[in-house]
Design an enzyme around this catalytic site. Sequence first.
Site, PDB file in Angstrom:
ATOM      1  N   ASP A 177       0.900  -1.150   0.000  1.00 48.55           N
ATOM      2  CA  ASP A 177       0.000   0.000   0.000  1.00 48.55           C
ATOM      3  C   ASP A 177       0.939   1.201   0.000  1.00 48.55           C
ATOM      4  OD1 ASP A 177      -1.457   2.291   0.890  1.00 48.55           O
ATOM      5  OD2 ASP A 177      -3.058   0.935   1.491  1.00 48.55           O
ATOM      6  N   HIS A 178       1.012   1.896  -1.117  1.00 49.75           N
ATOM      7  CA  HIS A 178       2.098   2.889  -1.228  1.00 49.75           C
ATOM      8  C   HIS A 178       1.933   4.033  -0.222  1.00 49.75           C
ATOM      9  CE1 HIS A 178      -0.642   5.214  -3.862  1.00 49.75           C
ATOM     10  NE2 HIS A 178       0.161   6.247  -3.639  1.00 49.75           N
ATOM     11  N   HIS A 240      -5.753   2.688   1.374  1.00 51.94           N
ATOM     12  CA  HIS A 240      -5.012   3.850   1.878  1.00 51.94           C
ATOM     13  C   HIS A 240      -5.651   4.471   3.122  1.00 51.94           C
ATOM     14  CE1 HIS A 240      -3.123   3.231  -1.860  1.00 51.94           C
ATOM     15  NE2 HIS A 240      -3.868   4.007  -2.609  1.00 51.94           N
TER      16      HIS A 240
HETATM   17  C1  BG6 Z   1      -3.915   4.851  -6.081  1.00 48.05           C
HETATM   18  C2  BG6 Z   1      -5.304   4.928  -6.658  1.00 48.05           C
HETATM   19  O1  BG6 Z   1      -3.786   3.738  -5.252  1.00 48.05           O
HETATM   20  O2  BG6 Z   1      -3.653   6.036  -5.349  1.00 48.05           O
HETATM   21  C3  BG6 Z   1      -5.480   6.174  -7.510  1.00 48.05           C
HETATM   22  O3  BG6 Z   1      -5.549   3.765  -7.452  1.00 48.05           O
HETATM   23  C4  BG6 Z   1      -5.081   7.404  -6.744  1.00 48.05           C
HETATM   24  O4  BG6 Z   1      -6.810   6.296  -7.983  1.00 48.05           O
HETATM   25  C5  BG6 Z   1      -3.701   7.216  -6.105  1.00 48.05           C
HETATM   26  O5  BG6 Z   1      -5.059   8.496  -7.641  1.00 48.05           O
HETATM   27  C6  BG6 Z   1      -3.377   8.377  -5.198  1.00 48.05           C
HETATM   28  O6  BG6 Z   1      -2.045   8.265  -4.794  1.00 48.05           O
HETATM   29  P1  BG6 Z   1      -1.212   9.555  -4.379  1.00 48.05           P
HETATM   30  O7  BG6 Z   1       0.107   9.009  -3.918  1.00 48.05           O
HETATM   31  O8  BG6 Z   1      -1.110  10.407  -5.606  1.00 48.05           O
HETATM   32  O9  BG6 Z   1      -1.987  10.229  -3.301  1.00 48.05           O
END
Ligand code: BG6
Length: 484
Positions: A177-178, A240
């Site tokens: 989960d980044h 997230h």
């Molecule tokens: C991803 C989603 O996991 O996270 C996207 O699939 C979203 O829809 C993105 O735009 C948002 O990531 P960040 O790091 O730009 O907040």
Amino acid sequence: MPKKPTTIAIFGVTGDLARRKLLPALYSNFIKGRLPEPLHIVGVGRREWTDATLIAHTWQALRDHAGTVDAADWSRFQAALSYCKVNLPQPATYARLQRDLDELDGGCGNRLYYLSIAPAFYEDVVVNLGRLGMAAEPAGWRRIVIEKPFGYDLGTAQALNRDLHAVFDESQIYRIDHYLGKETAQNILFMRFANTIFEPIWNRSHISNVQVTVAETVDVGTRAGYYDEAGVARDMLQNHMLQLLSLIAMEPPAAFDAAALRNEKVKVLQAARPVKLADTVRGQYAGYRDADGVAAASNTPTFAALRLFIDNWRWKDIPFYLRSGKALRQKTTQVNIQFKRPPNSLFELTESAEYSRNMLSLCIQPDEGIHLTIEAKIPDKSIARSVDMELHYKQAFRVDNLPDAYERLILDAINGDAQLFIRSDEIESAWRIIDPIIAGWERDPQAPPMQVYDVGSWGPAAAEELLARDQHLWRVSCLHAEGA
Ligand code: BG6
């Protein structure tokens, strides 16, 4: 004794994530001297590429997404790259991959399989790796990294966990989960547990409510094929947002290691009270149905807000409000913790009483930092006003750019540190919270109706009403003045 080679096999190397995030993250770690040596990066894909095609593709990816590329660094990095064509559903083609990997590491290296492919192929890859014994660890570790979405609902997530566990041990599995790789998400734990001043007040006696906002300005863009099936609940809430929530709400772990940390996180998710449909709001931005690839009568929400309770000693009856959406006014991820008001009001305030709550804002992105809103005496007057004490990461640590989340996560996976990855029981607990909401929205006639909201707004008015019922108000801190 010669060092053990490490090979990173990126399945889906020709895709968007590899180009924008994975290859730049590997390069950045490489030039910082953080990757083990000898190192091999094997791009795996279905296309008829050669090593030279992959090298040219990587060069372009770095030029576009990694800033400046030093010629000497690049020359060393590109020497690590090679390509292997694999048709993911076809078992026979994995023999070629195995042969390539054996040739590179002599059959006795460490191997990381990174699955950056459509989820429909996860099972194929896992089964085929298993068939050739490619998860076995006779002379080096084997790990697998899996991107989100992990399942479409609880049932499919459980099935995927079963497929994985048939081939890999849980300790070999790294579900990404980044958001957990973002510096400021990690800082939630540092702030809570490396200080003494917050923890004594981090509970229902002092906190009035907690708000998590993950707002994006982008719309569905070119991802309609995926997004129209997923919607905001699967795309953002299940992963997230619940991850951020568990970092905020968890008990202090006994140690800063993967088992202790994840034990505490999963307890939070397990203590979540089932969310009432009446405590949810779903929205779709105006014009979503006209986007390329979106069904004309699509009922997919691009915005959601909800009120959630955690039934444990620390948080009983304290509302956690979560909201996320696309095509909103500002890109911002922030957690706002509102404290209770003083029991007795001695001073006159210039603003509405709602603003007199102290608030701790964790600014996850883009202007990473921490703000503490306190009441202060206005000079030369006998009244108070809310003012912010602000910590901005970039100034405080004198850094221009924080490392990308993937940089940290890839390195952790290589180093065998699973702290920032999701365990199987965590992922299933998160689905247990989200599944009934989605099912209710789709099938329950009592479910709150879909609300259309304007592009560039903060979402539907119903999201404001959700908090107004409790005499609360969505707070937006962390933004430059004009965006607030
Ligand atoms: C991803 C989603 O996991 O996270 C996207 O699939 C979203 O829809 C993105 O735009 C948002 O990531 P960040 O790091 O730009 O907040």
